[in-house]
Design a protein around this motif. Sequence first.
Motif, mmCIF file in Angstrom:
data_model
loop_
_atom_site.group_PDB
_atom_site.id
_atom_site.type_symbol
_atom_site.label_atom_id
_atom_site.label_comp_id
_atom_site.label_asym_id
_atom_site.label_seq_id
_atom_site.Cartn_x
_atom_site.Cartn_y
_atom_site.Cartn_z
ATOM 1 N N GLN A 95 -43.945 30.142 17.540
ATOM 2 C CA GLN A 95 -45.091 30.591 17.718
ATOM 3 C C GLN A 95 -46.338 30.918 17.035
ATOM 4 O O GLN A 95 -46.508 30.124 16.128
ATOM 5 N N GLN A 99 -41.168 23.146 9.667
ATOM 6 C CA GLN A 99 -43.091 23.153 9.588
ATOM 7 C C GLN A 99 -43.603 21.723 9.569
ATOM 8 O O GLN A 99 -44.382 21.520 9.984
ATOM 9 N N TRP A 115 -53.975 21.679 8.778
ATOM 10 C CA TRP A 115 -54.155 23.657 8.584
ATOM 11 C C TRP A 115 -54.461 24.174 7.899
ATOM 12 O O TRP A 115 -54.919 25.638 7.976
ATOM 13 N N VAL A 149 -48.118 32.272 15.336
ATOM 14 C CA VAL A 149 -48.155 32.750 13.835
ATOM 15 C C VAL A 149 -47.486 31.499 12.436
ATOM 16 O O VAL A 149 -48.756 31.322 12.256
ATOM 17 N N HIS A 150 -46.995 30.643 13.103
ATOM 18 C CA HIS A 150 -46.830 29.578 12.648
ATOM 19 C C HIS A 150 -47.168 28.640 12.566
ATOM 20 O O HIS A 150 -47.245 27.844 11.309
ATOM 21 N N THR A 194 -47.028 29.667 5.281
ATOM 22 C CA THR A 194 -46.152 30.104 3.915
ATOM 23 C C THR A 194 -45.654 31.200 4.817
ATOM 24 O O THR A 194 -44.028 31.370 4.195
ATOM 25 N N SER A 195 -44.839 31.114 6.305
ATOM 26 C CA SER A 195 -43.780 31.720 7.023
ATOM 27 C C SER A 195 -42.339 30.988 7.126
ATOM 28 O O SER A 195 -42.727 29.545 6.818
ATOM 29 N N PRO A 196 -42.043 32.053 7.441
ATOM 30 C CA PRO A 196 -40.273 30.212 7.351
ATOM 31 C C PRO A 196 -40.841 29.410 8.642
ATOM 32 O O PRO A 196 -40.815 29.904 9.247
ATOM 33 N N SER A 197 -40.130 28.444 8.076
ATOM 34 C CA SER A 197 -39.519 27.507 8.972
ATOM 35 C C SER A 197 -39.213 27.522 9.707
ATOM 36 O O SER A 197 -37.700 27.978 10.004
ATOM 37 N N THR A 229 -38.393 30.510 18.780
ATOM 38 C CA THR A 229 -38.878 30.546 17.222
ATOM 39 C C THR A 229 -40.481 29.655 16.966
ATOM 40 O O THR A 229 -41.172 30.722 16.273
ATOM 41 N N ASP A 240 -50.489 29.412 9.565
ATOM 42 C CA ASP A 240 -49.419 30.174 7.869
ATOM 43 C C ASP A 240 -48.393 29.249 7.513
ATOM 44 O O ASP A 240 -47.994 29.445 8.203
#
Length: 130
Positions: free
Chosen positions: A75, A98, A10, A77-78, A83-86, A73, A81
């Motif tokens: 994507q 996460q 990460w 982007v997860h 900090t993106s919503p789990s 859900t 990041d």
Amino acid sequence: FFPQRAHTVWWRALHCTIPCHANLHHILPNRFPSPSCILSSDTYLQQHFLWGCPRKQEVWWTIAYRFLAPLSTVQAVHIPDITSPSPPTLPDLAIDGQCVIATTLVAIWSAHWRLQFQGKTFWPQHKRAG
């Protein structure tokens, strides 16, 4: 909370330092004669290493189907990041979305480097057996 080994992957994703073929080819052209993915013929950039490779997409979609709800859900982007919503997990699971993503990242990372340096085949079904 997610596996300690996932921190390195990460961190590299957040700082755009994933050692993808394009980067390795630039640094060590004799060892990595092509910037293309060894699993597909696509240009092998960080996004491709983590998410875009068709073989790795197979792993991600299976993981999403088995652990996350709804399937849409998960994507790209997860991945870089944290900090993106789990993404939500299935109701019966006592694991955070996460953590599912982090564990999958570690499995993909490990399998990819076993392929690269030990010649071990990347079998998506082994990464998703969890």
